[in-house]
Design an enzyme around this catalytic site. Structure first.
Site, PDB file in Angstrom:
ATOM      1  CG  ASN A  10      -1.703   1.258   1.407  1.00  0.00           C
ATOM      2  OD1 ASN A  10      -1.811   2.054   0.472  1.00  0.00           O
ATOM      3  ND2 ASN A  10      -2.271   1.462   2.587  1.00  0.00           N
ATOM      4  CD1 TRP A  11       3.703   1.021  -2.904  1.00  0.00           C
ATOM      5  CD2 TRP A  11       3.741   2.254  -4.789  1.00  0.00           C
ATOM      6  NE1 TRP A  11       4.514   0.389  -3.822  1.00  0.00           N
ATOM      7  CE2 TRP A  11       4.555   1.120  -4.980  1.00  0.00           C
ATOM      8  CE3 TRP A  11       3.598   3.178  -5.831  1.00  0.00           C
ATOM      9  CZ2 TRP A  11       5.233   0.887  -6.187  1.00  0.00           C
ATOM     10  CZ3 TRP A  11       4.264   2.941  -7.030  1.00  0.00           C
ATOM     11  CH2 TRP A  11       5.078   1.807  -7.190  1.00  0.00           C
ATOM     12  CE  LYS A  12      -0.196   3.449   4.701  1.00  0.00           C
ATOM     13  NZ  LYS A  12      -0.059   3.609   6.144  1.00  0.00           N
ATOM     14  CG  HIS A  95      -5.746   2.240   4.916  1.00  0.00           C
ATOM     15  ND1 HIS A  95      -5.304   3.193   5.803  1.00  0.00           N
ATOM     16  CD2 HIS A  95      -4.791   1.279   4.872  1.00  0.00           C
ATOM     17  CE1 HIS A  95      -4.116   2.803   6.277  1.00  0.00           C
ATOM     18  NE2 HIS A  95      -3.786   1.653   5.721  1.00  0.00           N
ATOM     19  CD  GLU A  97      -2.891   5.851   6.377  1.00  0.00           C
ATOM     20  OE1 GLU A  97      -2.869   5.898   5.127  1.00  0.00           O
ATOM     21  OE2 GLU A  97      -1.954   5.357   7.048  1.00  0.00           O
ATOM     22  CD  GLU A 167      -3.920  -2.099   7.145  1.00  0.00           C
ATOM     23  OE1 GLU A 167      -2.821  -2.426   6.706  1.00  0.00           O
ATOM     24  OE2 GLU A 167      -4.430  -0.989   6.942  1.00  0.00           O
ATOM     25  N   GLY A 173       1.661   2.900  10.792  1.00  0.00           N
ATOM     26  CA  GLY A 173       2.567   4.034  10.681  1.00  0.00           C
ATOM     27  C   GLY A 173       3.182   4.440  12.020  1.00  0.00           C
ATOM     28  CB  SER A 213       4.346  -1.366  11.633  1.00  0.00           C
ATOM     29  OG  SER A 213       3.908  -0.020  11.749  1.00  0.00           O
ATOM     30  N   GLY A 234       2.647  -1.148   4.356  1.00  0.00           N
ATOM     31  CA  GLY A 234       2.781   0.295   4.158  1.00  0.00           C
ATOM     32  C   GLY A 234       4.205   0.679   3.811  1.00  0.00           C
ATOM     33  N   GLY A 235       4.882   1.338   4.723  1.00  0.00           N
ATOM     34  CA  GLY A 235       6.220   1.889   4.499  1.00  0.00           C
ATOM     35  C   GLY A 235       7.202   0.937   3.840  1.00  0.00           C
TER      36      GLY A 235
HETATM   37  C1  3PY Z   1       0.844   0.143   7.395  1.00  0.00           C
HETATM   38  O1  3PY Z   1       1.601  -0.816   7.259  1.00  0.00           O
HETATM   39  O2  3PY Z   1       1.105   1.059   8.158  1.00  0.00           O
HETATM   40  C2  3PY Z   1      -0.412   0.215   6.641  1.00  0.00           C
HETATM   41  O3  3PY Z   1      -1.242   1.036   6.894  1.00  0.00           O
HETATM   42  C3  3PY Z   1      -0.629  -0.722   5.532  1.00  0.00           C
HETATM   43  O4  3PY Z   1      -1.831  -0.476   4.894  1.00  0.00           O
END
Ligand code: 3PY
Length: 249
Positions: A10-12, A95, A97, A167, A173, A213, A234-235
């Protein structure tokens, strides 16, 4: 039951087209022997570029949101057909966010999920509790409500096109990961909710990811758990080497 694991980046809101292409070309050879399904969920503006770069590879492309409507007066929204048109097969829906910052609710998650499925896009539906909710011991109640809301009216026949991402909001994050035991425990509970709604067979076939994470150093431990069928990353999905290590858990 054999559930094929699915790891999705998930590149956001990261990467221009040029950066996207460079990143994909970097990790493409590193993930080519993956035993799991590999997906990258990228900003709308990168979908076409990334789909072209991934053509002929084992990497599938996803978006990070989709409209609940087919077309019309919905300024700023993107339809499922538009996403498929540029090469998306998957879409992240709900998500945390989006729930926290953009007014996403179980109802809108439900409408988007229904529309994605109707159009043949595969939704990755996100659920998860906040820190307050976990500390208040209402995690199970929260995820139950989210599941019932998100899947209201969704036919059992469509569930094999669905991925669920658990999640915990407190692990997103923040660098905090749920322990593999915590993740397994809640995902097992989530599967039991699907059993109640759709029966044993559908629930046992449903792929449920962990997200929050998840990275190169904790992926293999998480993936050893019997009910964890993958990850939403994510990251760590923004660096070729890190992402490939997760994919090759
Ligand atoms: C994370 O890994 O922080 C995420 O939100 C993945 O979607």
């Amino acid at each position: 039951i054999m559930r094929k694991p699915i790891i999705a980046g998930n590149w956001k809101m990261n990467n221009t087209k040029k950066e996207a292409e460079a990143l994909v070309n970097q990790f493409k050879p590193l993930v080519k022997d993956a035993k799991c399904d590999v997906v990258v969920c990228v900003p709308f503006t990168n979908i076409e570029t990334v789909a072209a770069a991934c053509k002929g590879s084992n990497i599938k492309v996803g978006a990070q949101n989709v409209s609940w409507a087919d077309k019309g007066a919905f300024t700023g929204e993107i339809s499922a057909d538009m996403l498929k048109d540029v090469g998306a097969e998957y879409v992240v829906i709900g998500h945390s966010e989006r729930r926290q910052m953009f007014g996403e609710t179980d109802k809108t998650v439900n409408m988007r999920t229904q529309n994605a499925l109707k159009s043949g896009l595969k939704p990755i539906v996100c659920i998860g509790e906040t820190l307050d909710e976990r500390e208040g011991s209402i995690t199970e109640k929260v995820v139950t409500t989210q599941i019932k809301g998100a899947f209201e009216g969704v036919d059992a026949k469509l569930l094999d096109n669905v991925v669920v991402a658990y999640e915990p909001v407190w692990a997103i994050g923040t660098g905090k990961t749920a322990t593999a035991e915590q993740a397994q425990e809640t995902i097992l509970y989530i599967r039991s909710v699907f059993k109640g709604l759709y029966g044993e067979n559908v629930a046992n076939a449903l792929r449920i990811q962990y997200g929050g994470s998840m990275n190169a150093s904790n992926a293999s431990e998480l993936m050893k758990k019997p009910d964890i069928d993958g990850g939403l990353i994510g990251g760590a999905s923004l660096k070729a080497e890190d992402f490939s290590k997760v994919v090759n858990f």
